[in-house]
Write a protein that holds these residues in place. Structure first.
Motif, PDB file in Angstrom:
ATOM      1  N   ARG A   1       0.823  -1.214   0.000  1.00 28.07           N
ATOM      2  CA  ARG A   1       0.000   0.000   0.000  1.00 28.07           C
ATOM      3  C   ARG A   1       0.851   1.255   0.000  1.00 28.07           C
ATOM      4  O   ARG A   1       0.506   2.249  -0.634  1.00 28.07           O
ATOM      5  N   ALA A   2       1.983   1.191   0.704  1.00 23.42           N
ATOM      6  CA  ALA A   2       2.889   2.344   0.719  1.00 23.42           C
ATOM      7  C   ALA A   2       3.516   2.534  -0.667  1.00 23.42           C
ATOM      8  O   ALA A   2       3.624   3.663  -1.165  1.00 23.42           O
ATOM      9  N   ILE A   3       3.910   1.420  -1.293  1.00 18.83           N
ATOM     10  CA  ILE A   3       4.477   1.498  -2.646  1.00 18.83           C
ATOM     11  C   ILE A   3       3.462   2.154  -3.580  1.00 18.83           C
ATOM     12  O   ILE A   3       3.772   3.094  -4.312  1.00 18.83           O
ATOM     13  N   ALA A   4       2.223   1.648  -3.517  1.00 22.74           N
ATOM     14  CA  ALA A   4       1.167   2.145  -4.409  1.00 22.74           C
ATOM     15  C   ALA A   4       0.899   3.626  -4.182  1.00 22.74           C
ATOM     16  O   ALA A   4       0.738   4.397  -5.128  1.00 22.74           O
ATOM     17  N   ARG A   5       0.868   4.031  -2.907  1.00 24.39           N
ATOM     18  CA  ARG A   5       0.554   5.424  -2.597  1.00 24.39           C
ATOM     19  C   ARG A   5       1.679   6.361  -3.034  1.00 24.39           C
ATOM     20  O   ARG A   5       1.439   7.431  -3.593  1.00 24.39           O
ATOM     21  N   LEU A   6       2.922   5.951  -2.793  1.00 25.35           N
ATOM     22  CA  LEU A   6       4.040   6.821  -3.189  1.00 25.35           C
ATOM     23  C   LEU A   6       4.083   6.971  -4.711  1.00 25.35           C
ATOM     24  O   LEU A   6       4.382   8.052  -5.237  1.00 25.35           O
ATOM     25  N   ILE A   7       3.748   5.887  -5.435  1.00 23.09           N
ATOM     26  CA  ILE A   7       3.684   5.980  -6.898  1.00 23.09           C
ATOM     27  C   ILE A   7       2.645   7.022  -7.312  1.00 23.09           C
ATOM     28  O   ILE A   7       2.899   7.866  -8.173  1.00 23.09           O
ATOM     29  N   THR A   8       1.472   6.975  -6.658  1.00 28.19           N
ATOM     30  CA  THR A   8       0.422   7.951  -6.977  1.00 28.19           C
ATOM     31  C   THR A   8       0.912   9.379  -6.745  1.00 28.19           C
ATOM     32  O   THR A   8       0.724  10.262  -7.582  1.00 28.19           O
ATOM     33  N   LEU A   9       1.552   9.603  -5.605  1.00 24.25           N
ATOM     34  CA  LEU A   9       2.030  10.953  -5.296  1.00 24.25           C
ATOM     35  C   LEU A   9       3.042  11.422  -6.345  1.00 24.25           C
ATOM     36  O   LEU A   9       2.994  12.560  -6.810  1.00 24.25           O
ATOM     37  N   ALA A  10       3.935  10.510  -6.745  1.00 25.68           N
ATOM     38  CA  ALA A  10       4.941  10.867  -7.755  1.00 25.68           C
ATOM     39  C   ALA A  10       4.269  11.158  -9.094  1.00 25.68           C
ATOM     40  O   ALA A  10       4.607  12.136  -9.777  1.00 25.68           O
ATOM     41  N   GLU A  11       3.288  10.336  -9.444  1.00 28.51           N
ATOM     42  CA  GLU A  11       2.572  10.537 -10.719  1.00 28.51           C
ATOM     43  C   GLU A  11       1.845  11.871 -10.752  1.00 28.51           C
ATOM     44  O   GLU A  11       1.723  12.492 -11.792  1.00 28.51           O
ATOM     45  N   ASN A  12       1.317  12.279  -9.597  1.00 26.75           N
ATOM     46  CA  ASN A  12       0.555  13.524  -9.540  1.00 26.75           C
ATOM     47  C   ASN A  12       1.437  14.743  -9.330  1.00 26.75           C
ATOM     48  O   ASN A  12       0.931  15.840  -9.125  1.00 26.75           O
ATOM     49  N   ASN A  13       2.760  14.532  -9.357  1.00 27.24           N
ATOM     50  CA  ASN A  13       3.691  15.624  -9.068  1.00 27.24           C
ATOM     51  C   ASN A  13       3.399  16.285  -7.734  1.00 27.24           C
ATOM     52  O   ASN A  13       3.516  17.503  -7.582  1.00 27.24           O
ATOM     53  N   ASP A  14       2.968  15.493  -6.780  1.00 26.32           N
ATOM     54  CA  ASP A  14       2.676  16.016  -5.449  1.00 26.32           C
ATOM     55  C   ASP A  14       4.001  16.323  -4.752  1.00 26.32           C
ATOM     56  O   ASP A  14       4.858  15.441  -4.642  1.00 26.32           O
ATOM     57  N   PRO A  15       4.173  17.556  -4.296  1.00 26.10           N
ATOM     58  CA  PRO A  15       5.459  17.911  -3.664  1.00 26.10           C
ATOM     59  C   PRO A  15       5.794  17.027  -2.455  1.00 26.10           C
ATOM     60  O   PRO A  15       6.975  16.866  -2.117  1.00 26.10           O
ATOM     61  N   SER A  16       4.776  16.441  -1.833  1.00 26.90           N
ATOM     62  CA  SER A  16       5.048  15.615  -0.658  1.00 26.90           C
ATOM     63  C   SER A  16       5.783  14.319  -1.020  1.00 26.90           C
ATOM     64  O   SER A  16       6.279  13.612  -0.145  1.00 26.90           O
ATOM     65  N   ALA A  17       5.866  13.997  -2.321  1.00 25.78           N
ATOM     66  CA  ALA A  17       6.616  12.802  -2.733  1.00 25.78           C
ATOM     67  C   ALA A  17       8.123  13.037  -2.671  1.00 25.78           C
ATOM     68  O   ALA A  17       8.904  12.098  -2.493  1.00 25.78           O
ATOM     69  N   ASN A  18       8.519  14.307  -2.794  1.00 25.13           N
ATOM     70  CA  ASN A  18       9.955  14.603  -2.933  1.00 25.13           C
ATOM     71  C   ASN A  18      10.818  14.084  -1.786  1.00 25.13           C
ATOM     72  O   ASN A  18      11.877  13.500  -2.013  1.00 25.13           O
ATOM     73  N   ASP A  19      10.353  14.305  -0.539  1.00 24.31           N
ATOM     74  CA  ASP A  19      11.134  13.866   0.617  1.00 24.31           C
ATOM     75  C   ASP A  19      11.312  12.353   0.625  1.00 24.31           C
ATOM     76  O   ASP A  19      12.395  11.845   0.896  1.00 24.31           O
ATOM     77  N   SER A  20      10.220  11.649   0.318  1.00 24.09           N
ATOM     78  CA  SER A  20      10.296  10.190   0.317  1.00 24.09           C
ATOM     79  C   SER A  20      11.216   9.694  -0.794  1.00 24.09           C
ATOM     80  O   SER A  20      11.984   8.749  -0.603  1.00 24.09           O
ATOM     81  N   MET A  21      11.136  10.334  -1.960  1.00 27.55           N
ATOM     82  CA  MET A  21      12.013   9.930  -3.068  1.00 27.55           C
ATOM     83  C   MET A  21      13.481  10.132  -2.666  1.00 27.55           C
ATOM     84  O   MET A  21      14.345   9.335  -3.011  1.00 27.55           O
ATOM     85  N   LYS A  22      13.719  11.210  -1.918  1.00 25.93           N
ATOM     86  CA  LYS A  22      15.074  11.490  -1.425  1.00 25.93           C
ATOM     87  C   LYS A  22      15.526  10.376  -0.471  1.00 25.93           C
ATOM     88  O   LYS A  22      16.633   9.867  -0.566  1.00 25.93           O
ATOM     89  N   ASP A  23      14.608   9.973   0.412  1.00 29.85           N
ATOM     90  CA  ASP A  23      14.941   8.961   1.418  1.00 29.85           C
ATOM     91  C   ASP A  23      15.221   7.586   0.801  1.00 29.85           C
ATOM     92  O   ASP A  23      16.047   6.827   1.307  1.00 29.85           O
ATOM     93  N   ILE A  24      14.497   7.259  -0.262  1.00 32.49           N
ATOM     94  CA  ILE A  24      14.672   5.899  -0.804  1.00 32.49           C
ATOM     95  C   ILE A  24      15.833   5.802  -1.796  1.00 32.49           C
ATOM     96  O   ILE A  24      16.340   4.715  -2.040  1.00 32.49           O
ATOM     97  N   HIS A  25      16.255   6.942  -2.332  1.00 33.98           N
ATOM     98  CA  HIS A  25      17.276   6.890  -3.392  1.00 33.98           C
ATOM     99  C   HIS A  25      18.534   6.084  -3.030  1.00 33.98           C
ATOM    100  O   HIS A  25      19.014   5.296  -3.855  1.00 33.98           O
TER     101      HIS A  25
END
Lengths: 313, 131
Positions: free
Chosen positions: A14-38
């Motif tokens: 569910r977390a994977i699915a939700r983060l994908i949605t945020l990234a797809e929607n260009n939601d700024p709240s995805a940025n921090d998580s993308m930074k953390d997982i890189h």
């Protein structure tokens, strides 16, 4: 680290699915998580699968995934279909061919619309590859939209690109054209039970003879009948061979660097475009300039100059 | 931000008639939504797992076999059990009048019978989508 990033790293669907949605929607709240997982990315082997519509890409992915699962590998699948240029909607139907994988905990499938991208991919696909990679998938498979001749962006993201061809789509001159026919790391002639398969294989062989004569690695050509799973075992061996070849040579680093370059360009492009076309300060100005171009009061180059000069100062 | 409404159109059970589901899927596409179509013969577990992976806003179920009181309800209960509280559930097909209120009680928020204009479904989704 954000909670959602932690959950992605632990493989939570569910977390994977939700983060994908945020990234797809260009939601700024995805940025921090993308930074953390890189820092946790780069381990998955990324396979790109491209070919004309109806060539059997989804069916082939289903068979490949079944075999990978038998080997104990986990698989992430990104299936891209076109977004309507008129409504912005999309019909994402690739799962139909992969239905049996739904309940397998070692497989995560996500369907995406292109949302305005033209190269056969979706704009957020780089993020989605990183998310699935960070979630621990051993293999990530990216299926492009059904392509024509020029949608070649898949090479910017895949470690191994498979070009799927089917018999009966034209004469030998088609295989010599620039574009999709140039990008394969492995050629797959699918629907090999169809008439004309020998000729298609022969044409691709002659193409490989011409293009690979000077190269260390000759691009392999495989025949498959995906709907019966025929040739898929051999295909997996060729994918492994290619992975070994990449790691033995410098090409692996080159490919990964190309991906990060493309990803960086895409992020900048997206943010810049949003800035110009969505932000209040520019929106009206842009509309006005388009009106003026229509009325021949200004030309498109001068209009672009005017917009860019405002940003660059 | 460019939020799009994502809808899963699913055919649970053994019913093989998907013309209606495809027409609705296409209408939703033309209304600017991203429609994930999964094909026939889905179990409730498959529908819900797909809804999770695709992170949809809406699950739309289609059934013409008469088994809606079992299959729609199975899906709705499983969605609840998995805690997917922000998913809107709708259903369509040949559904007798007296079943509709029971389905509402089980969490299927919209029930659409034969002859429903696609615009009604689109409007219902846009007005009731939870996020």
């Amino acid at each position: 680290m954000k909670d959602i990033a932690k959950k992605v790293l632990s493989g939570d669907s569910r977390a994977i699915a939700r983060l994908i949605t945020l990234a797809e929607n260009n939601d700024p709240s995805a940025n921090d998580s993308m930074k953390d997982i890189h820092p946790h990315t780069g381990k998955a082997h990324v396979i790109g699968i491209t070919g004309v519509m109806g060539s059997g890409k989804s069916t082939l992915i289903y068979e490949l995934t079944r075999l990978y699962r038998k080997q104990g590998k986990t698989v992430g699948i990104i299936a891209i279909d076109p977004t309507s240029p008129f409504s912005g909607g999309a019909l994402l139907g690739d799962r139909v061919r992969m239905m049996e994988l739904t309940m397998d905990e070692g497989v995560f499938i996500r369907s995406m619309g292109t949302r305005g991208m033209l190269g056969g991919l979706a704009s957020a696909v780089y993020d989605v590859v990183e998310i699935l990679d960070a979630s621990g998938k051993d293999v990530v498979i990216v299926e492009t939209v059904g392509v024509g001749q020029a949608e070649v962006d898949i090479i910017k993201i895949a470690d191994t690109t498979l070009v799927i061809i089917v018999p009966g789509l034209g004469d030998s001159i088609q295989t010599l054209k620039a574009g999709v026919m140039e990008i394969a790391d492995i050629y797959v002639v699918n629907k090999a039970d169809r008439a004309g398969v020998e000729q298609t294989v022969a044409e691709v062989e002659s193409l490989v003879d011409i293009t690979c004569s000077e190269k260390e690695r000759k691009t392999p050509i495989l025949s498959t009948i995906a709907k019966h799973g025929e040739g898929v075992k051999e295909l997996i061996i060729e994918i492994e061979n290619h992975e070994k070849y990449l790691k033995k040579t410098k090409e692996f680093e080159t490919k990964r660097r190309l991906r990060y370059e493309a990803e960086l360009i895409e992020i900048i492009r997206k943010r810049l475009m949003n800035f110009i076309f969505d932000e209040e300060q520019f929106k009206d100005k842009v509309e006005l300039l388009i009106d003026q171009i229509s009325k021949k009061q200004i030309d498109p180059h001068s209009a672009a100059e005017e917009i860019l000069s405002k940003i660059l100062k | 931000m460019e939020k799009k409404i994502r809808v899963l159109v699913a055919k649970p059970g053994l019913d093989g008639h998907d013309r209606g589901a495809k027409i609705v899927a296409r209408a939703l596409r033309d209304a600017g939504m991203e429609v994930i179509y999964t094909g026939l013969h889905q179990t409730a577990e498959m529908v819900v797992e797909t809804a999770i992976q695709e992170d949809v806003d809406v699950v739309g179920l289609s059934l013409l076999s008469g088994a809606h009181m079992t299959l729609f309800v199975d899906v709705a209960r499983l969605i609840k059990k998995k805690g997917l509280d922000d998913v809107l559930i709708i259903g369509g097909g040949i559904i007798p009048e007296e079943d509709i209120s029971k389905l509402h009680k089980e969490g299927i928020a919209g029930v659409f019978g034969p002859g429903t204009p696609c615009e009604d479904i689109i409007k219902f989704i846009k007005e009731n989508v939870k996020r």
